[in-house]
Scaffold this motif. Structure first.
Motif, mmCIF file in Angstrom:
data_model
loop_
_atom_site.group_PDB
_atom_site.id
_atom_site.type_symbol
_atom_site.label_atom_id
_atom_site.label_comp_id
_atom_site.label_asym_id
_atom_site.label_seq_id
_atom_site.Cartn_x
_atom_site.Cartn_y
_atom_site.Cartn_z
ATOM 1 N N LEU A 59 81.688 -38.887 6.211
ATOM 2 C CA LEU A 59 80.657 -39.909 6.056
ATOM 3 C C LEU A 59 79.296 -39.247 6.020
ATOM 4 N N GLY A 60 78.432 -39.722 5.173
ATOM 5 C CA GLY A 60 77.073 -39.214 5.118
ATOM 6 C C GLY A 60 76.345 -39.766 3.910
ATOM 7 N N PRO A 61 75.035 -39.688 3.945
ATOM 8 C CA PRO A 61 74.251 -40.166 2.810
ATOM 9 C C PRO A 61 74.492 -39.322 1.558
ATOM 10 N N ALA A 62 74.084 -39.842 0.435
ATOM 11 C CA ALA A 62 74.215 -39.113 -0.825
ATOM 12 C C ALA A 62 73.434 -37.811 -0.757
ATOM 13 N N GLY A 63 74.025 -36.765 -1.292
ATOM 14 C CA GLY A 63 73.337 -35.481 -1.366
ATOM 15 C C GLY A 63 73.463 -34.609 -0.145
ATOM 16 N N THR A 64 74.334 -34.964 0.795
ATOM 17 C CA THR A 64 74.459 -34.166 2.014
ATOM 18 C C THR A 64 75.551 -33.113 1.935
ATOM 19 N N GLY A 65 76.307 -33.072 0.844
ATOM 20 C CA GLY A 65 77.287 -32.013 0.658
ATOM 21 C C GLY A 65 78.724 -32.379 0.954
ATOM 22 N N LYS A 66 79.054 -33.652 0.916
ATOM 23 C CA LYS A 66 80.434 -34.070 1.201
ATOM 24 C C LYS A 66 81.403 -33.504 0.169
ATOM 25 N N THR A 67 81.070 -33.617 -1.092
ATOM 26 C CA THR A 67 81.945 -33.106 -2.143
ATOM 27 C C THR A 67 82.026 -31.590 -2.100
ATOM 28 N N ALA A 68 80.921 -30.934 -1.830
ATOM 29 C CA ALA A 68 80.923 -29.471 -1.721
ATOM 30 C C ALA A 68 81.820 -29.029 -0.564
ATOM 31 N N LEU A 69 81.790 -29.762 0.538
ATOM 32 C CA LEU A 69 82.646 -29.440 1.679
ATOM 33 C C LEU A 69 84.120 -29.629 1.320
ATOM 34 N N LEU A 70 84.434 -30.681 0.584
ATOM 35 C CA LEU A 70 85.817 -30.890 0.138
ATOM 36 C C LEU A 70 86.287 -29.770 -0.781
ATOM 37 N N ARG A 71 85.402 -29.315 -1.656
ATOM 38 C CA ARG A 71 85.771 -28.207 -2.551
ATOM 39 C C ARG A 71 86.014 -26.926 -1.765
ATOM 40 N N ARG A 72 85.179 -26.672 -0.754
ATOM 41 C CA ARG A 72 85.389 -25.481 0.073
ATOM 42 C C ARG A 72 86.695 -25.587 0.841
ATOM 43 N N ALA A 73 87.005 -26.771 1.344
ATOM 44 C CA ALA A 73 88.253 -26.972 2.071
ATOM 45 C C ALA A 73 89.438 -26.755 1.144
ATOM 46 N N ARG A 74 89.360 -27.272 -0.056
ATOM 47 C CA ARG A 74 90.443 -27.097 -1.026
ATOM 48 C C ARG A 74 90.655 -25.629 -1.361
ATOM 49 N N SER A 75 89.575 -24.870 -1.462
ATOM 50 C CA SER A 75 89.710 -23.448 -1.816
ATOM 51 C C SER A 75 90.321 -22.617 -0.692
ATOM 52 N N THR A 76 90.261 -23.097 0.535
ATOM 53 C CA THR A 76 90.829 -22.339 1.658
ATOM 54 C C THR A 76 92.302 -22.625 1.866
ATOM 55 N N LEU A 77 92.805 -23.717 1.290
ATOM 56 C CA LEU A 77 94.198 -24.095 1.497
ATOM 57 C C LEU A 77 95.115 -23.382 0.517
ATOM 58 N N PRO A 78 96.341 -23.103 0.919
ATOM 59 C CA PRO A 78 97.275 -22.504 -0.027
ATOM 60 C C PRO A 78 97.688 -23.519 -1.089
ATOM 61 N N GLU A 79 98.162 -23.018 -2.207
ATOM 62 C CA GLU A 79 98.563 -23.923 -3.283
ATOM 63 C C GLU A 79 99.816 -24.644 -2.893
#
Length: 70
Positions: free
Chosen positions: A50-70
């Motif tokens: 949860l957070g206002p627009a522009g706080t990096g929620k999508t960027a955090l999801l992308r970083r989380a996805r990149s750390t997980l195994p396929e």
């Protein structure tokens, strides 16, 4: 978009707002949120960002996805 790349000889789309994972700043509160999100996914639990627009929620999801195994 490929027309723009071929016209100017670009190899990738210029002027994107997307940041690569390695280019993002590592603030302690973001690292804590990332660890919690990854832990929730690994344990097959639910998580909410949860957070206002522009706080990096999508960027955090992308970083989380990149750390997980396929």
């Amino acid at each position: 978009m490929s027309d723009l790349r071929s016209t100017f000889g670009f190899h990738s789309t210029p002027f994107t707002r997307e940041l690569r994972d390695e280019d993002q700043l590592g603030f302690p509160f973001l690292e804590e949120a990332l660890a919690g999100l990854v832990r929730a996914v690994e344990n097959r639990m639910c998580a909410v960002l949860l957070g206002p627009a522009g706080t990096g929620k999508t960027a955090l999801l992308r970083r989380a996805r990149s750390t997980l195994p396929e």
